[in-house]
Design a protein around this motif. Sequence first.
Motif, PDB file in Angstrom:
ATOM      1  N   TYR A 101       0.637  -0.998  -0.429  1.00  0.00           N
ATOM      2  CA  TYR A 101      -0.095   0.019   0.062  1.00  0.00           C
ATOM      3  C   TYR A 101       0.755   1.578   0.181  1.00  0.00           C
ATOM      4  CZ  TYR A 101      -3.980  -3.098   0.322  1.00  0.00           C
ATOM      5  OH  TYR A 101      -5.343  -3.533   0.234  1.00  0.00           O
ATOM      6  N   GLY A 102       2.230   1.226   0.079  1.00  0.00           N
ATOM      7  CA  GLY A 102       2.804   2.456  -0.074  1.00  0.00           C
ATOM      8  C   GLY A 102       3.627   2.662  -1.739  1.00  0.00           C
ATOM      9  N   LEU A 103       3.146   1.585  -2.099  1.00  0.00           N
ATOM     10  CA  LEU A 103       3.938   1.744  -3.471  1.00  0.00           C
ATOM     11  C   LEU A 103       2.918   2.556  -4.508  1.00  0.00           C
ATOM     12  CD1 LEU A 103       4.250  -2.612  -4.509  1.00  0.00           C
ATOM     13  CD2 LEU A 103       6.156  -0.397  -3.952  1.00  0.00           C
ATOM     14  N   PRO A 104       3.677   2.952  -6.079  1.00  0.00           N
ATOM     15  CA  PRO A 104       3.081   4.231  -6.365  1.00  0.00           C
ATOM     16  C   PRO A 104       1.614   2.607  -7.206  1.00  0.00           C
ATOM     17  CG  PRO A 104       5.049   3.651  -7.546  1.00  0.00           C
ATOM     18  CD  PRO A 104       5.047   2.865  -6.173  1.00  0.00           C
ATOM     19  N   PRO A 153      -0.713   2.042  -9.992  1.00  0.00           N
ATOM     20  CA  PRO A 153      -0.528   0.945 -11.197  1.00  0.00           C
ATOM     21  C   PRO A 153       1.265  -0.013 -10.308  1.00  0.00           C
ATOM     22  CG  PRO A 153       0.032   3.758 -11.961  1.00  0.00           C
ATOM     23  CD  PRO A 153       0.052   3.811 -10.407  1.00  0.00           C
ATOM     24  N   GLU A 154       1.757  -0.207  -9.692  1.00  0.00           N
ATOM     25  CA  GLU A 154       2.385  -0.972  -9.700  1.00  0.00           C
ATOM     26  C   GLU A 154       1.446  -2.361  -8.164  1.00  0.00           C
ATOM     27  OE1 GLU A 154       6.452   0.408  -8.263  1.00  0.00           O
ATOM     28  OE2 GLU A 154       6.491   1.625  -9.544  1.00  0.00           O
ATOM     29  N   PHE A 155       0.758  -1.586  -7.764  1.00  0.00           N
ATOM     30  CA  PHE A 155      -0.210  -2.331  -6.850  1.00  0.00           C
ATOM     31  C   PHE A 155      -0.216  -3.802  -7.089  1.00  0.00           C
ATOM     32  CE2 PHE A 155      -4.057  -4.319  -4.602  1.00  0.00           C
ATOM     33  CZ  PHE A 155      -3.253  -3.932  -2.803  1.00  0.00           C
ATOM     34  N   THR A 156      -0.742  -3.999  -8.533  1.00  0.00           N
ATOM     35  CA  THR A 156      -1.868  -5.100  -8.393  1.00  0.00           C
ATOM     36  C   THR A 156      -0.415  -6.286  -9.098  1.00  0.00           C
ATOM     37  OG1 THR A 156      -3.637  -4.072  -9.203  1.00  0.00           O
ATOM     38  CG2 THR A 156      -2.969  -6.168  -9.408  1.00  0.00           C
ATOM     39  N   PRO A 157       0.387  -6.071 -10.081  1.00  0.00           N
ATOM     40  CA  PRO A 157       1.146  -6.708 -10.211  1.00  0.00           C
ATOM     41  C   PRO A 157       1.976  -6.936  -9.013  1.00  0.00           C
ATOM     42  CG  PRO A 157       1.653  -4.681 -11.242  1.00  0.00           C
ATOM     43  CD  PRO A 157       0.667  -4.313 -10.543  1.00  0.00           C
ATOM     44  N   ALA A 158       2.523  -6.391  -8.160  1.00  0.00           N
ATOM     45  CA  ALA A 158       2.840  -6.822  -7.287  1.00  0.00           C
ATOM     46  C   ALA A 158       2.570  -7.638  -6.565  1.00  0.00           C
ATOM     47  CB  ALA A 158       3.917  -5.262  -6.403  1.00  0.00           C
ATOM     48  N   ARG A 159       1.211  -7.081  -5.596  1.00  0.00           N
ATOM     49  CA  ARG A 159       0.213  -8.046  -5.080  1.00  0.00           C
ATOM     50  C   ARG A 159       0.543  -9.629  -5.681  1.00  0.00           C
ATOM     51  NH1 ARG A 159      -5.358  -7.666  -5.719  1.00  0.00           N
ATOM     52  NH2 ARG A 159      -4.589  -8.634  -7.564  1.00  0.00           N
ATOM     53  N   ASP A 160       0.351  -9.423  -6.902  1.00  0.00           N
ATOM     54  CA  ASP A 160      -0.006 -10.729  -7.502  1.00  0.00           C
ATOM     55  C   ASP A 160       1.228 -11.778  -7.477  1.00  0.00           C
ATOM     56  OD1 ASP A 160      -2.290 -10.684  -8.051  1.00  0.00           O
ATOM     57  OD2 ASP A 160      -2.095  -9.933 -10.059  1.00  0.00           O
ATOM     58  N   ALA A 161       2.592 -10.726  -7.774  1.00  0.00           N
ATOM     59  CA  ALA A 161       4.407 -11.653  -7.809  1.00  0.00           C
ATOM     60  C   ALA A 161       4.115 -11.757  -6.275  1.00  0.00           C
ATOM     61  CB  ALA A 161       5.271 -10.181  -8.249  1.00  0.00           C
ATOM     62  N   ARG A 162       4.058 -11.096  -4.990  1.00  0.00           N
ATOM     63  CA  ARG A 162       3.824 -11.794  -3.783  1.00  0.00           C
ATOM     64  C   ARG A 162       3.738 -13.023  -3.390  1.00  0.00           C
ATOM     65  NH1 ARG A 162       6.809  -8.175  -0.004  1.00  0.00           N
ATOM     66  NH2 ARG A 162       7.036 -11.042   0.753  1.00  0.00           N
ATOM     67  N   ALA A 163       2.021 -12.727  -4.303  1.00  0.00           N
ATOM     68  CA  ALA A 163       0.883 -13.554  -3.754  1.00  0.00           C
ATOM     69  C   ALA A 163       1.834 -15.172  -4.333  1.00  0.00           C
ATOM     70  CB  ALA A 163      -0.076 -13.667  -4.052  1.00  0.00           C
ATOM     71  N   LYS A 164       2.218 -15.485  -5.632  1.00  0.00           N
ATOM     72  CA  LYS A 164       2.470 -16.293  -5.971  1.00  0.00           C
ATOM     73  C   LYS A 164       3.824 -17.366  -5.615  1.00  0.00           C
ATOM     74  CE  LYS A 164       4.332 -17.496 -11.039  1.00  0.00           C
ATOM     75  NZ  LYS A 164       4.764 -16.793 -12.208  1.00  0.00           N
ATOM     76  N   GLU A 165       5.023 -15.844  -4.827  1.00  0.00           N
ATOM     77  CA  GLU A 165       5.892 -15.928  -4.219  1.00  0.00           C
ATOM     78  C   GLU A 165       5.675 -17.312  -3.074  1.00  0.00           C
ATOM     79  OE1 GLU A 165       7.733 -12.769  -3.317  1.00  0.00           O
ATOM     80  OE2 GLU A 165       9.141 -12.101  -4.865  1.00  0.00           O
TER      81      GLU A 165
END
Length: 297
Positions: A15-18, A20-32
Amino acid sequence: MATDAALLEIADELYGLPLPEFTPARDARAKELKGTSLAAQVKALRKPSTAAWVVNLLVRRDTDQVEQVLTVGAALREAQASMSADELRALSRQRRQLTAAVTTGARRIAREEGTRVTEAVADQVEATLTAAMVDERCGLALRSGMLTTALASTGLDPADVEAAVAVPEALGFAAPSRDAEPPARPDLHVVRDPEADAKAVAAATETLDEAEAVVVEATAAYDETVTAVEELEARSLQLQAEIAELRSKIDELEASAEETDDELSDAEDARAEAQSELADATRSRDSAAAALAKLKG
């Protein structure tokens, strides 16, 4: 719990990211995290609305201003509880001035991050700041830096803050202050931009235009309150005059009622005396009639 702490840490980062970056970063963390209990929880984190993102950014980039908002809000609620009218009016003015100023600052910070905040979004940001001042739990939601939607509260009814934050555990969490990420510095000789001065002037002009727009809005709001006060003052004077007239009429009616009571008492005495005289006359007549009848008989 360790899982809750890990989720809050990840959510704080996301929630501190820009925006537009929220959704791809969230999905990447969930995948990790696939195969762990956290994966589904991270994947379920909702992307914040633009207004919520602006407020979350403000919490991290201008923590002092946010703390001032919450401090004034606590003082305002205390003044309301103690019914200190003078302090309440002063704090209410301070609240409006502060939320407007902080909203302007939030728009500037968002613009620095490449997001232009519309008037509609700015209204939601200011409403969120106001809610945090009038409602303590809204203040906790604001300070978490994990809002997913804007807040709104009058302070009279409890707000559904759990639905407005990423996870219920966010209430009580304080997002840490973060400076803006400096741009990556290339390994090339930096050549001065010949249009730098013009760009600076354009940016300053844009900032001034936005500030003037805020002044125009504030002036219009002030003019509306002045008109409302004048209308209410006139109405108050009219009602006071009507009350005075009614009180005078009541005094007249009470005096008339007293006179009527006196006259009624006199009339009742006269009626009793006449009734007594009628009874005497009736008895005398009846005696005379009886005597006459006896003589005739």
